[in-house]
Scaffold this active site. Structure first.
Site, PDB file in Angstrom:
ATOM      1  N   HIS A  58       9.157  -3.349   3.585  1.00 49.73           N
ATOM      2  CA  HIS A  58       8.741  -3.702   2.095  1.00 49.73           C
ATOM      3  C   HIS A  58       9.637  -4.108   1.300  1.00 49.73           C
ATOM      4  O   HIS A  58       9.776  -4.903   0.311  1.00 49.73           O
ATOM      5  CB  HIS A  58       8.081  -2.281   1.557  1.00 49.73           C
ATOM      6  CG  HIS A  58       6.907  -1.936   2.404  1.00 49.73           C
ATOM      7  ND1 HIS A  58       6.760  -0.714   3.027  1.00 49.73           N
ATOM      8  CD2 HIS A  58       5.494  -2.564   2.215  1.00 49.73           C
ATOM      9  CE1 HIS A  58       5.549  -0.525   3.530  1.00 49.73           C
ATOM     10  NE2 HIS A  58       4.706  -1.684   3.083  1.00 49.73           N
ATOM     11  N   MET A  81       0.697  -1.175   0.102  1.00 51.23           N
ATOM     12  CA  MET A  81       0.015   0.119  -0.029  1.00 51.23           C
ATOM     13  C   MET A  81       0.934   0.986   0.058  1.00 51.23           C
ATOM     14  O   MET A  81       0.396   2.263  -0.022  1.00 51.23           O
ATOM     15  CB  MET A  81      -0.828   0.007   1.296  1.00 51.23           C
ATOM     16  CG  MET A  81      -2.006  -1.119   0.986  1.00 51.23           C
ATOM     17  SD  MET A  81      -3.463  -1.046   2.151  1.00 51.23           S
ATOM     18  CE  MET A  81      -2.650  -0.767   3.583  1.00 51.23           C
ATOM     19  N   ASP A 135       8.476   9.266  -3.708  1.00 50.12           N
ATOM     20  CA  ASP A 135       9.468   8.563  -3.062  1.00 50.12           C
ATOM     21  C   ASP A 135       9.490   7.085  -3.081  1.00 50.12           C
ATOM     22  O   ASP A 135      10.590   6.443  -3.380  1.00 50.12           O
ATOM     23  CB  ASP A 135       9.365   8.889  -1.603  1.00 50.12           C
ATOM     24  CG  ASP A 135      10.845   9.052  -1.044  1.00 50.12           C
ATOM     25  OD1 ASP A 135      11.535   9.906  -1.524  1.00 50.12           O
ATOM     26  OD2 ASP A 135      11.032   8.626   0.236  1.00 50.12           O
ATOM     27  N   ASP A 136       8.358   6.651  -3.121  1.00 46.80           N
ATOM     28  CA  ASP A 136       8.182   5.124  -3.157  1.00 46.80           C
ATOM     29  C   ASP A 136       8.626   4.414  -4.668  1.00 46.80           C
ATOM     30  O   ASP A 136       9.362   3.423  -4.510  1.00 46.80           O
ATOM     31  CB  ASP A 136       6.637   4.490  -3.231  1.00 46.80           C
ATOM     32  CG  ASP A 136       6.207   4.855  -1.797  1.00 46.80           C
ATOM     33  OD1 ASP A 136       7.036   5.028  -0.715  1.00 46.80           O
ATOM     34  OD2 ASP A 136       4.911   4.758  -1.519  1.00 46.80           O
ATOM     35  N   SER A 192       6.599  -0.254  10.365  1.00 46.31           N
ATOM     36  CA  SER A 192       5.350  -0.357   9.760  1.00 46.31           C
ATOM     37  C   SER A 192       5.015   1.177   9.338  1.00 46.31           C
ATOM     38  O   SER A 192       5.422   2.143   9.691  1.00 46.31           O
ATOM     39  CB  SER A 192       4.452  -0.551  10.847  1.00 46.31           C
ATOM     40  OG  SER A 192       2.910  -0.301  10.507  1.00 46.31           O
ATOM     41  N   SER A 193       4.236   1.076   8.251  1.00 48.76           N
ATOM     42  CA  SER A 193       3.853   2.656   7.733  1.00 48.76           C
ATOM     43  C   SER A 193       3.152   3.194   8.754  1.00 48.76           C
ATOM     44  O   SER A 193       2.991   4.628   8.661  1.00 48.76           O
ATOM     45  CB  SER A 193       2.932   2.209   6.252  1.00 48.76           C
ATOM     46  OG  SER A 193       3.643   1.562   5.333  1.00 48.76           O
ATOM     47  N   ARG A 194       2.467   2.463   9.353  1.00 52.85           N
ATOM     48  CA  ARG A 194       1.628   3.335  10.955  1.00 52.85           C
ATOM     49  C   ARG A 194       2.372   3.845  11.788  1.00 52.85           C
ATOM     50  O   ARG A 194       1.958   5.022  12.674  1.00 52.85           O
ATOM     51  CB  ARG A 194       0.253   2.537  11.223  1.00 52.85           C
ATOM     52  CG  ARG A 194      -0.520   2.106  10.325  1.00 52.85           C
ATOM     53  CD  ARG A 194      -1.689   1.423  10.904  1.00 52.85           C
ATOM     54  NE  ARG A 194      -3.098   1.235   9.912  1.00 52.85           N
ATOM     55  CZ  ARG A 194      -3.159   0.560   9.215  1.00 52.85           C
ATOM     56  NH1 ARG A 194      -2.300  -0.584   8.968  1.00 52.85           N
ATOM     57  NH2 ARG A 194      -4.219   0.802   8.290  1.00 52.85           N
ATOM     58  N   GLN A 254      12.358   4.572  -4.597  1.00 51.90           N
ATOM     59  CA  GLN A 254      12.915   3.206  -3.790  1.00 51.90           C
ATOM     60  C   GLN A 254      12.753   2.187  -4.542  1.00 51.90           C
ATOM     61  O   GLN A 254      13.676   1.018  -4.473  1.00 51.90           O
ATOM     62  CB  GLN A 254      12.208   3.374  -2.457  1.00 51.90           C
ATOM     63  CG  GLN A 254      12.424   4.560  -1.766  1.00 51.90           C
ATOM     64  CD  GLN A 254      12.217   4.202  -0.101  1.00 51.90           C
ATOM     65  OE1 GLN A 254      12.684   3.196   0.418  1.00 51.90           O
ATOM     66  NE2 GLN A 254      11.141   4.922   0.319  1.00 51.90           N
ATOM     67  N   HIS A 273       8.924   1.224   3.422  1.00 53.89           N
ATOM     68  CA  HIS A 273      10.024   1.099   4.690  1.00 53.89           C
ATOM     69  C   HIS A 273      10.884   0.141   4.430  1.00 53.89           C
ATOM     70  O   HIS A 273      10.477  -0.772   3.557  1.00 53.89           O
ATOM     71  CB  HIS A 273       9.356   1.306   5.953  1.00 53.89           C
ATOM     72  CG  HIS A 273       8.389   0.324   5.938  1.00 53.89           C
ATOM     73  ND1 HIS A 273       8.554  -1.197   6.168  1.00 53.89           N
ATOM     74  CD2 HIS A 273       6.965   0.327   6.407  1.00 53.89           C
ATOM     75  CE1 HIS A 273       7.596  -1.873   6.540  1.00 53.89           C
ATOM     76  NE2 HIS A 273       6.442  -1.009   6.352  1.00 53.89           N
ATOM     77  N   LYS A 320       5.337 -10.265   9.473  1.00 56.41           N
ATOM     78  CA  LYS A 320       4.642  -9.382  10.373  1.00 56.41           C
ATOM     79  C   LYS A 320       3.171  -9.384  10.430  1.00 56.41           C
ATOM     80  O   LYS A 320       2.359  -9.367  11.480  1.00 56.41           O
ATOM     81  CB  LYS A 320       5.072  -7.760  10.130  1.00 56.41           C
ATOM     82  CG  LYS A 320       4.748  -7.020  11.049  1.00 56.41           C
ATOM     83  CD  LYS A 320       4.606  -5.539  10.673  1.00 56.41           C
ATOM     84  CE  LYS A 320       3.610  -4.615  11.441  1.00 56.41           C
ATOM     85  NZ  LYS A 320       2.637  -4.172  10.748  1.00 56.41           N
TER      86      LYS A 320
HETATM   87  P1  PAJ Z   1       1.400  -3.014   3.545  1.00 57.37           P
HETATM   88  O1  PAJ Z   1       0.914  -2.721   5.068  1.00 57.37           O
HETATM   89  O2  PAJ Z   1       1.933  -2.107   2.522  1.00 57.37           O
HETATM   90  O3  PAJ Z   1       2.263  -4.311   3.612  1.00 57.37           O
HETATM   91  C1  PAJ Z   1       2.937  -4.814   2.439  1.00 57.37           C
HETATM   92  C2  PAJ Z   1       3.766  -5.889   2.583  1.00 57.37           C
HETATM   93  O4  PAJ Z   1       4.793  -5.568   3.378  1.00 57.37           O
HETATM   94  C3  PAJ Z   1       2.990  -7.160   3.597  1.00 57.37           C
HETATM   95  O5  PAJ Z   1       3.100  -8.326   2.805  1.00 57.37           O
HETATM   96  C4  PAJ Z   1       3.517  -6.816   4.783  1.00 57.37           C
HETATM   97  O6  PAJ Z   1       3.407  -8.011   5.614  1.00 57.37           O
HETATM   98  C5  PAJ Z   1       5.125  -6.499   4.403  1.00 57.37           C
HETATM   99  N1  PAJ Z   1       5.470  -5.766   5.760  1.00 57.37           N
HETATM  100  C6  PAJ Z   1       5.095  -4.691   6.386  1.00 57.37           C
HETATM  101  N2  PAJ Z   1       5.774  -4.433   7.124  1.00 57.37           N
HETATM  102  C7  PAJ Z   1       6.846  -5.519   7.436  1.00 57.37           C
HETATM  103  C8  PAJ Z   1       8.030  -5.670   8.199  1.00 57.37           C
HETATM  104  N3  PAJ Z   1       8.403  -5.000   9.105  1.00 57.37           N
HETATM  105  N4  PAJ Z   1       8.673  -6.740   7.768  1.00 57.37           N
HETATM  106  C9  PAJ Z   1       8.471  -7.552   6.807  1.00 57.37           C
HETATM  107  N5  PAJ Z   1       7.630  -7.332   5.923  1.00 57.37           N
HETATM  108  C10 PAJ Z   1       6.536  -6.338   6.256  1.00 57.37           C
HETATM  109  O7  PAJ Z   1      -0.142  -5.783   3.774  1.00 57.37           O
HETATM  110  C11 PAJ Z   1      -0.614  -4.677   3.095  1.00 57.37           C
HETATM  111  O8  PAJ Z   1      -0.054  -3.658   2.579  1.00 57.37           O
HETATM  112  C12 PAJ Z   1      -1.982  -4.968   2.351  1.00 57.37           C
HETATM  113  O9  PAJ Z   1      -2.804  -5.627   3.121  1.00 57.37           O
HETATM  114  C13 PAJ Z   1      -1.632  -5.879   0.975  1.00 57.37           C
HETATM  115  C14 PAJ Z   1      -1.192  -6.986   1.167  1.00 57.37           C
HETATM  116  C15 PAJ Z   1      -0.937  -4.982   0.082  1.00 57.37           C
HETATM  117  C16 PAJ Z   1      -3.187  -5.817   0.475  1.00 57.37           C
HETATM  118  O10 PAJ Z   1      -4.047  -4.527   0.044  1.00 57.37           O
END
Ligand code: PAJ
Length: 294
Positions: A34, A27, A74-75, A182-184, A78, A31, A146
């Site tokens: 991803h 999404m 930016d995404d 996490s993006s959050r 990257q 970071h 995660k």
């Molecule tokens: P998003 O939260 O952007 O995460 C995309 C992918 O990155 C997911 O597979 C997630 O598990 C992985 N990810 C996120 N943080 C991580 C971390 N710290 N270490 C390893 N992997 C990490 O998850 C989603 O988006 C959505 O639900 C999506 C699958 C894209 C469907 O909309």
């Protein structure tokens, strides 16, 4: 790296890429977590198709869809630097045009934990991923450990419908203090950010209890709960089967695998995390008890 906005163009470009082809759905607001998915796909020798789409279907009415972080330029930079071959970044009207009316209901697994707190969330995740799988026609799709319940839900759907891609799970990338990337995390105030590793510490407390031979779910959870302190508030801590996400009452008798899952609130932000549990340690310890008793 080519960036495409329509499903038709992306599907056509994907079919021209080398095999194996790996899909990395995101999404955006990228970071290192991803980027670890992309790196893992590249290490596996795959051509990589990444997607960026903030999927409205997986956000509830009180969720953060409108304020979810967006950083497209930016995404894109990257992903290109990480060696992605093709980026598919559709708008909402491209993914869900007028007349789009189907959805995937993953069943009971989607009603537990994250699914209980966010009704409809996994239906939205499964629906968008099925569409992305269809567009990409990839051999494999890479997901982060995660979001363990997300992985389990997608595995359930792919298993039930006997379709690909093969799912590859990549270990969680953490900050130096243990907080899962996490993006959050950008929502956290400095005080909340300082308290945020408490969730991982609680999960580690659960894993430590298992290493000491504890196999009972209630006592494992209590060991985690003892490490949750204000301002962090528990949303849930539990011991579950990583395939079904059913609660495991005793990991020594539960079969092959168990994980500790957790979620905690910091202000209005909710974090999730999980760690694997060493089931063999609990089983070995259980055996010692029995031989002492017997
Ligand atoms: P998003 O939260 O952007 O995460 C995309 C992918 O990155 C997911 O597979 C997630 O598990 C992985 N990810 C996120 N943080 C991580 C971390 N710290 N270490 C390893 N992997 C990490 O998850 C989603 O988006 C959505 O639900 C999506 C699958 C894209 C469907 O909309």
């Amino acid at each position: 790296m080519q960036t495409l906005r329509t499903a038709a163009e992306a599907a056509q470009a994907a079919r021209r890429l080398a095999r194996p082809l790996a899909l990395v759905p995101t999404m955006g607001a990228l970071h290192p977590g991803h980027l670890a998915l992309v790196a893992s796909a590249r290490r596996d020798g795959a051509a990589v198709m990444a997607t960026i789409f903030v999927n409205p279907l997986q956000f509830g009415p009180t969720d953060d869809f409108a304020r979810y972080p967006r950083a497209f330029a930016d995404d894109e930079r990257q992903l290109a630097a990480a060696g992605v071959d093709l980026l598919f970044a559709p708008g909402v009207e491209e993914m869900y045009p007028a007349g789009f009316d189907s959805s995937i209901d993953p069943g009971a697994i989607a009603t537990r934990y994250e699914g209980a707190i966010r009704p409809g969330h996994f239906r939205g995740v499964a629906t968008v991923c099925m569409k992305l799988f269809g567009i990409a026609g990839a051999d494999r799709a890479y997901f982060g450990a995660k979001d363990a319940q997300q992985v389990a839900v997608l595995q359930q759907v792919l298993r039930d419908f006997a379709i690909g891609p093969e799912i590859v799970v990549v270990p969680t990338v953490r900050e130096d203090d243990g907080l899962a990337r996490s993006s959050r995390n950008v929502y956290l105030t400095p005080a909340e950010r300082a308290a945020a590793p408490g969730l991982y510490h609680a999960l580690q407390g659960m894993a430590d209890a298992v290493e000491r031979g504890e196999s009972n779910r209630d006592r494992i959870v209590a060991a985690g709960r003892a490490r949750i302190h204000t301002p962090l508030r528990e949303a849930y801590l539990d011991v579950v089967d990583p395939v079904t996400f059913e609660l495991v009452p005793d990991i020594a008798t539960a079969g092959s695998a168990a994980i500790a899952i957790g979620s905690g609130w910091l202000g209005s932000t909710r974090l999730i995390d999980n760690v694997p549990l060493n089931v063999a340690a609990a089983v070995a310890h259980d055996g010692i008890h029995e031989s002492v008793a017997g």
